[in-house]
Write a protein that holds these residues in place. Structure first.
Motif, PDB file in Angstrom:
ATOM      1  N   TRP A   1      -2.493  14.021 103.065  1.00 14.32           N
ATOM      2  CA  TRP A   1      -3.142  14.110 104.377  1.00 14.32           C
ATOM      3  C   TRP A   1      -4.461  14.875 104.305  1.00 14.32           C
ATOM      4  CZ3 TRP A   1      -2.157  11.200 108.337  1.00 14.32           C
ATOM      5  CH2 TRP A   1      -0.880  10.647 108.516  1.00 14.32           C
ATOM      6  N   PHE A   2      -4.479  15.931 103.490  1.00 10.18           N
ATOM      7  CA  PHE A   2      -5.698  16.737 103.369  1.00 10.18           C
ATOM      8  C   PHE A   2      -6.836  15.922 102.760  1.00 10.18           C
ATOM      9  CE2 PHE A   2      -8.333  19.705 100.816  1.00 10.18           C
ATOM     10  CZ  PHE A   2      -8.887  20.432 101.859  1.00 10.18           C
ATOM     11  N   ILE A   3      -6.557  15.275 101.623  1.00  7.82           N
ATOM     12  CA  ILE A   3      -7.590  14.480 100.963  1.00  7.82           C
ATOM     13  C   ILE A   3      -7.991  13.285 101.834  1.00  7.82           C
ATOM     14  CG2 ILE A   3      -8.141  13.091  98.929  1.00  7.82           C
ATOM     15  CD1 ILE A   3      -7.988  16.086  98.412  1.00  7.82           C
ATOM     16  N   GLY A   4      -6.987  12.647 102.460  1.00  9.63           N
ATOM     17  CA  GLY A   4      -7.303  11.515 103.332  1.00  9.63           C
ATOM     18  C   GLY A   4      -8.170  11.918 104.504  1.00  9.63           C
ATOM     19  N   GLY A   5      -7.887  13.093 105.079  1.00  5.04           N
ATOM     20  CA  GLY A   5      -8.713  13.576 106.191  1.00  5.04           C
ATOM     21  C   GLY A   5     -10.143  13.836 105.777  1.00  5.04           C
TER      22      GLY A   5
END
Length: 332
Positions: A278-282
């Motif tokens: 989720w962090f990298i995707g965000g």
């Protein structure tokens, strides 16, 4: 020095509730300035109807029949406040020595216009109307506005703090403004770039005469975003910096994972995996969004579409007889 021909440009969008009082106050102001020999008798008030859906344009037309100070432009559609203002400035400079822009609600103190003219006569090409304080604003609006000005200065955009679009510009300054041809208009940022002799005139803002503001939170946020992305690539650089920091963090975490693997302390963890995804995707979506904002602006610029279209243009010639009729009607 000869008295300058002044035009006051007033962008309007659904302003039928305030238009009559605005016209009256500005007319009395021009009369007083003429009496003091500070402006020429051919000075005007130009209302620019930005595609209003109420009786704004009808009221402008009616007023122009009886008030020789009043003229107007009607745009064929709602082009936005900045484009409507630009339309009025470009038309007014054709027959004016100096032009003052002000919003129709007259929250900006019109008595300071006299100081504008005096500074113009002293040689200033641009005079900015600047609020002394923001006590009448809500805490949220005051805090966000001050934060916006500080942020713009941090990323290298030269704005006049607490200044909106209440200003005087000489014909020379307006001619120079014509050379700035971008479609993404942010006049508060463009005009300081002109660089001619300028000064500030300070005033206290008043309550709106009537009606509601045409700049709710959504429009203010969009306006701020336009100002940032039209003048600076700092957001893209910020995303790049975040990306570099993420890579460094990933390398460190990767090293930590290898050490834990060697020591035999590793355990499979669903939570840590999902947080990382989720962090990298965000971050990726944020980067794509910022880049897309700039690409969108480039898309608008390269098409070179006109910023506005003028549907109607009231007679701009001086008509002394109309002024006599106005005086008669006010006496009655």
């Amino acid at each position: 020095m000869n008295e300058p021909i002044l035009t006051i440009v007033v962008p309007c969008y659904n302003e039928e509730e305030v238009l009559q009082e605005t016209t009256k106050q500005l007319t009395y102001l021009l009369e007083d300035l003429e009496t003091e020999k500070l402006i020429h008798t051919q000075s005007k008030i130009m209302f620019v109807d930005d595609g209003s859906k109420d009786r704004t344009w009808n009221m402008i037309e009616e007023e122009s029949f009886v008030n020789g100070y009043v003229t107007g432009l009607k745009l064929s559609r709602n082009a936005g406040h900045q484009n409507a203002l630009l339309a009025g400035l470009m038309k007014a400079k054709e027959f004016s020595d100096c032009v003052i822009s002000i919003d129709a609600d007259l929250q900006d103190d019109i008595t300071v216009i006299r100081e504008f003219i005096l500074k113009y006569n002293e040689g200033c090409e641009i005079v900015y109307g600047v609020r002394r304080k923001r006590d009448t604003d809500t805490f949220f609006k005051r805090t966000t506005a001050n934060g916006f000005y500080r942020f713009m200065q941090k990323i290298g955009i030269d704005l006049i703090p607490n200044h909106a679009d209440f200003r005087l510009m000489s014909k020379r300054a307006l001619d120079e403004l014509c050379r700035y041809e971008e479609n993404n208009l942010f006049l508060r940022g463009i005009i300081p770039l002109i660089g001619f002799k300028s000064d500030n005139a300070y005033y206290d803002r008043k309550e709106r005469l009537a009606g509601t503001t045409k700049y709710p939170l959504k429009k203010m946020l969009a306006f701020a975003a336009d100002g940032i992305t039209s003048f600076s690539i700092a957001p893209i650089r910020f995303v790049t910096l975040i990306g570099m920091m993420s890579i460094i963090l990933s390398v460190l975490l990767g090293g930590y994972a290898i050490v834990q693997e060697i020591l035999g302390h590793t355990e499979s963890g669903w939570s840590s995996l999902m947080i990382s995804i989720w962090f990298i995707g965000g971050l990726q979506l944020l980067g794509i969004g910022v880049i897309g904002e700039y690409i969108g602006k480039i898309f608008k610029e390269v098409k070179r579409r006109p910023k506005y279209s003028i549907e109607a243009n009231l007679n701009l010639e001086d008509t002394p007889r109309k002024r006599e009729i106005f005086h008669e009607s006010t006496v009655r």
